[in-house]
Enzyme design. Structure first.
Site, short mmCIF file in Angstrom:
data_model
loop_
_atom_site.label_atom_id
_atom_site.label_comp_id
_atom_site.label_asym_id
_atom_site.label_seq_id
_atom_site.Cartn_x
_atom_site.Cartn_y
_atom_site.Cartn_z
N HIS A 181 0.76 -1.22 -0.08
CA HIS A 181 0.01 0.21 0.01
C HIS A 181 0.91 1.26 0.08
CE1 HIS A 181 -3.38 -2.64 0.86
NE2 HIS A 181 -2.64 -3.10 1.72
N SER B 99 17.28 15.72 -20.84
CA SER B 99 16.28 16.83 -21.05
C SER B 99 17.05 17.78 -21.79
CB SER B 99 16.08 17.17 -19.47
OG SER B 99 15.61 18.55 -19.35
#
Length: 460
Positions: A169, A293
């Site tokens: 979770h 990038s």
């Protein structure tokens, strides 16, 4: 604005062509047409070998000459079929005419009327698709898929002892090892590979509505179902005795569902590795000349895994559609499967491209062991499970009178960050046996991994 010269519409035939070109050998229009010629030629040889309808077996050179039409199939045949189809407006009829023309060239006009004998187009098509899909899966897709499993298995063994904090979770949970986690995925993918390798590629060869009606009228004495079975199995396929005009495509639905299932497990792998990279568990190895990038020079983006995600989603979307639609045909036949099946290569192509991305991506990462260790050392509360389980065992054995061990540890750890000293003090004061206490005091998050390392040995 000047018009562009003709351009590929699909990126699989443009930008990504190099990664998927092997599929074109089988699942392109040319690959399909070569398979159609193969089926037509083998049917001619099958009939003449049995001296049917007054024919005689071909001699070895004649038989080889016919098979050379398939063996040497190339651009000339591709162009000739395009010219023929422009007139016939029927792809299989164009193939029949090409085969007839080659019979003339080979001096075999006397068997020309056995070309496409008692066949409906779907007799040729279903066998051709079964042959081309089987070859594409076995020779191209499966080896690449098995390659990813091999890389994962190697990484699982490499990282088998590298403890890391698990997250159920998304929250800190009982530690595991990176190798064991990778082994889980490799094991899942291996099971699916076995299922795909066991695919039955079915074929029918029974005429216009699957009843052998024309065959029986032409020769009532022949056992046409037996002959059909012998022919289909001789091509390396599984005979389907009960069909309409079309082979029912159930084997295709089964195969595409399994490949789609594999895609989704691979998608899970891609997103997990991406997440481990973002957490710092994996560091990416810089590739010479690569740009991460256009504006941030420090970045190395996990593009291999992101591209894999996208291609797996596209592949599953198309394969799911194929599996859902191909099993339906109105009454004895409609033509919806014609356009649909022409996209099999696109569905498998996006999956193949994803496999290429994953193979490259898995080779461009390395484990950041200090990051794993630091995360474990920041989460001593995950030992709460171990402590309460040992207390329960001690109570059951009569060596402790503690009531509700779970609640005791919940009070200590839930929603809190506690460290080594906190747990040491807590364990030291517990009413449990000395051996159990010593075992707990020696435990750390990094050693609380059970038999995670040994479980990797279950990989083949």
């Amino acid at each position: 604005m000047t018009a562009l010269p003709p351009q590929p519409l699909s990126p699989l035939d443009g930008r990504y062509r190099a990664a998927v070109t092997e599929l074109g050998e089988h699942l392109s229009e040319a690959g399909l047409n070569r398979a159609r010629v193969h089926v037509e030629v083998e049917w001619l040889i099958f009939l003449t070998d049995r001296s049917m309808f007054g024919s005689s077996p071909l001699d070895p050179s004649q038989r080889d000459g016919l098979r050379a039409v398939v063996r040497d199939f190339g651009q000339a045949e591709i162009d000739e079929l395009a010219t023929l189809e422009a007139t016939t407006r029927h792809d299989v009829k164009a193939v029949e005419y090409l085969v007839r023309s080659r019979l003339t060239t080979l001096g075999l006009d006397h068997i020309a009327e056995l070309t496409h004998f008692a066949c409906t187009s779907e007799d040729i098509n279903n066998l051709s698709y079964a042959l081309t899909v089987a070859a594409a899966v076995r020779e191209v897709w499966l080896p690449k898929y098995r390659g990813v499993i091999a890389v994962l298995s190697a990484r699982a063994r490499e990282f088998r002892d590298d403890a890391m904090l698990a997250r159920t979770h998304g929250q800190p949970a009982t530690p595991t090892t990176m190798g064991r986690e990778i082994a889980v995925t490799a094991h899942r993918l291996t099971r699916i590979a076995t299922q795909i390798e066991g695919t039955e590629y079915l074929g029918k060869f029974s005429g216009a509505t699957g009843t052998f009606s024309a065959h029986v009228v032409a020769d009532p004495s022949a056992d046409w179902p037996a002959l059909s079975r012998e022919f289909v199995e001789g091509l390396g396929l599984t005979w389907n005795p009960l069909t309409t005009q079309i082979e029912s495509h159930d084997w295709q639905a089964e195969l595409y569902n399994r490949v789609s299932h594999a895609n989704r497990v691979l998608h899970n792998l891609a997103t997990d590795v991406w997440t481990y990279i973002s957490m710092g568990y994996f560091r990416q190895i810089p590739q010479a000349g690569a740009t991460g990038s256009s504006t941030m020079p420090h970045k190395i983006n996990p593009i291999r895994f992101e591209n894999a995600e996208a291609n797996l989603e596209l592949s599953s979307a198309l394969l799911d559609s194929l599996a859902a639609t191909l099993v339906t045909s109105r009454l004895q036949r409609d033509l919806t499967d014609s356009t649909t099946q022409r996209n099999i290569g696109v569905g498998l192509g996006h999956s193949l491209l994803a496999l290429d991305n994953l193979t490259r991506g898995l080779g461009e990462i390395d484990l950041d062991r200090p990051a794993l260790a630091a995360d474990l050392d920041s989460n001593w509360e995950v030992l709460g499970e171990a402590i309460q389980t040992v207390i329960r065992a001690e109570v059951a054995a009569g060596r402790s009178t503690i009531s509700d061990p779970y609640a005791l540890l919940k009070e200590l750890t839930r929603g809190k960050r506690i460290g080594h000293d906190d747990l040491t003090a807590f364990v030291s004061g517990l009413d449990i046996g000395d051996e159990a206490k010593a075992r707990l005091l020696a435990l750390t998050p990094a050693t609380y991994v059970g038999v995670a390392s040994e479980l990797v040995d279950y990989l083949p």
